[in-house]
Write a protein that holds these residues in place. Structure first.
Motif, short mmCIF file in Angstrom:
data_model
loop_
_atom_site.label_atom_id
_atom_site.label_comp_id
_atom_site.label_asym_id
_atom_site.label_seq_id
_atom_site.Cartn_x
_atom_site.Cartn_y
_atom_site.Cartn_z
N LEU A 107 0.78 -1.34 -0.02
CA LEU A 107 0.00 -0.14 0.08
C LEU A 107 0.89 1.25 0.15
O LEU A 107 0.51 2.14 -0.62
CB LEU A 107 -0.82 0.08 1.18
N GLU A 108 2.01 1.14 0.57
CA GLU A 108 2.75 2.53 0.73
C GLU A 108 3.44 2.49 -0.39
O GLU A 108 3.60 3.79 -1.17
CB GLU A 108 3.90 2.06 1.90
N TYR A 109 3.80 1.50 -1.38
CA TYR A 109 4.38 1.84 -2.76
C TYR A 109 3.35 2.32 -3.44
O TYR A 109 3.72 3.35 -4.40
CB TYR A 109 4.77 0.19 -3.05
N ALA A 110 2.27 1.97 -3.57
CA ALA A 110 1.05 2.46 -4.35
C ALA A 110 0.85 3.80 -3.96
O ALA A 110 0.53 4.82 -4.67
CB ALA A 110 -0.16 1.74 -4.38
N ALA A 111 0.74 4.20 -2.41
CA ALA A 111 0.29 5.58 -1.95
C ALA A 111 1.12 6.50 -2.41
O ALA A 111 0.82 7.74 -2.68
CB ALA A 111 0.13 5.47 -0.73
N THR A 112 2.50 6.38 -2.51
CA THR A 112 3.55 7.17 -2.80
C THR A 112 3.67 7.35 -4.49
O THR A 112 4.19 8.33 -4.92
CB THR A 112 5.15 6.98 -2.45
N ARG A 113 2.91 6.66 -5.03
CA ARG A 113 2.73 6.70 -6.37
C ARG A 113 1.29 7.31 -6.96
O ARG A 113 1.00 7.22 -7.91
CB ARG A 113 3.15 5.63 -7.17
N VAL A 129 -1.82 6.51 -5.66
CA VAL A 129 -3.09 5.82 -5.79
C VAL A 129 -3.80 6.30 -4.74
O VAL A 129 -3.45 6.15 -3.49
CB VAL A 129 -2.72 4.19 -5.48
N LEU A 130 -5.12 6.83 -4.61
CA LEU A 130 -6.05 7.42 -3.72
C LEU A 130 -6.26 6.30 -2.99
O LEU A 130 -6.32 6.61 -1.64
CB LEU A 130 -7.26 8.07 -4.19
N GLY A 131 -6.96 5.28 -3.39
CA GLY A 131 -7.37 4.30 -2.45
C GLY A 131 -6.33 3.75 -1.33
O GLY A 131 -6.52 3.51 -0.45
N ALA A 132 -4.93 3.67 -1.94
CA ALA A 132 -3.90 3.21 -0.81
C ALA A 132 -3.70 4.23 0.01
O ALA A 132 -3.50 3.88 1.30
CB ALA A 132 -2.70 2.88 -1.89
#
Length: 334
Positions: A59-65, A67-70
């Motif tokens: 989730l952190e990988y996605a969030a820092t890129r 991704v709103l849901g993450a």
């Protein structure tokens, strides 16, 4: 100007550097996930099965890129501290990303409720502060955040929080009538805290004309709705029991008969699924320091809305349709 200036964050920036996603290696190592979308999907799947040690890095990988849901899942996880250690600084960080990216998104958007949630959560943090960061309490600034979430996005918890601030005079001039207006907005949306506070005001005649039947009915409704809210169930249950004990049999019967006109207990809310492809660009470096190893994004599937200022209280006013008189309680009147 971004909605959060560097002076407001202060020494918090150093704490945010630790948010670099786990598993991101050097330039000679392949990325741990094929895409931010795939990382989000894996993280959500791991989270659903309770495998938090695998869920959080994904989730952190996605969030820092972007991704709103993450970002939203991580903000909630760190704020609640149930499945991971509570970390208000990290929760603040992710909520701020959401607010900074989507502050001006249309209220009709399917993700508007989540943006309202982010603004409301940030408002809570500015009310109480975050000592470990440190983020100093600033209830005046919190009022602006709650107004944007409550008036623009119609987010019930922000309306409730504004009502509480007007009752105590924290960040605004104390005004029980305006407080009742904000509480009434949230109460119509079956917010149990707002129903309980407004019900108590109507029962006692504080800031509004005394209407004990309606006040008790709201407390009854709040008691039922609070059963779906871990945060509110205890104090609402106590307030309900105390008031019911004071009511005579006739008042209780009239209150029970009034319940259908107030909408009845809320059912499980319909969840709007956030597509893992719903992304926005990372916030500008002038707002938050980026993790040192975060790669740049060459293309975004949803354009950034740009930095905006929180709409000030004077501009928002009570434009959502409630006056300062008791008649402003609209559907909550007999």
């Amino acid at each position: 100007m971004p909605i959060f200036s560097a002076s407001q964050i202060g020494s918090a920036l150093a704490a945010f550097i630790v948010l670099t996603p786990a598993g991101v290696g050097g330039a000679d190592q392949p990325p741990p996930y094929t895409s931010a979308t795939e990382a989000y999907r894996q993280g959500a799947s791991f989270m659903k099965s309770g495998e938090m040690t695998s869920a959080v890095p994904a989730l952190e990988y996605a969030a820092t890129r972007g991704v709103l849901g993450a970002q939203l899942k991580l903000a909630r996880l760190y704020a609640k501290g149930r499945d991971v250690p509570q970390d208000d600084a990290k929760a603040f960080y992710y909520y701020q990303h959401i607010a900074d990216q989507y502050a001006d998104i249309q209220p009709s958007s399917p993700i508007a409720q989540y943006v309202g949630e982010a603004f409301s959560a940030l408002g809570r943090y500015y009310v109480g502060g975050i000592p470990a960061v440190p983020l100093h309490p600033d209830p005046v600034y919190a009022v602006g955040l709650f107004r944007h979430a409550g008036a623009y996005f119609g987010y019930a918890d922000a309306q409730y929080q504004l009502g509480r601030l007007y009752l105590t005079g924290s960040g605004v001039e104390k005004n029980e009538t305006i407080a009742a207006n904000w509480l009434a907005m949230a109460a119509r949306k079956q917010h149990p805290g707002a129903q309980a506070v407004l019900g108590g005001m109507l029962w006692r005649g504080e800031g509004v004309s005394q209407r004990q039947v309606r006040g008790l009915a709201l407390l009854m409704l709040a008691n039922e709705n609070a059963k779906t809210s871990v945060d509110d169930v205890e104090w609402i249950g106590r307030r309900y029991q105390e008031t019911v004990a004071l009511a005579d049999k006739s008042t209780r019967k009239q209150a029970e008969a009034l319940l259908p006109t107030l909408g009845g207990p809320r059912t499980a809310a319909t969840t709007v699924k956030i597509s893992p492809s719903t992304r926005g660009a990372p916030p500008p470096t002038r707002t938050l320091a980026k993790p040192a190893q975060e790669p740049s994004l060459s293309a975004m599937e949803e354009p950034r809305l740009g930095p905006v200022d929180v709409i000030p209280p004077a501009a928002m006013g009570m434009s959502v349709g409630f006056g300062a008189s008791e008649s402003g309680l609209g559907g909550l009147q007999p």
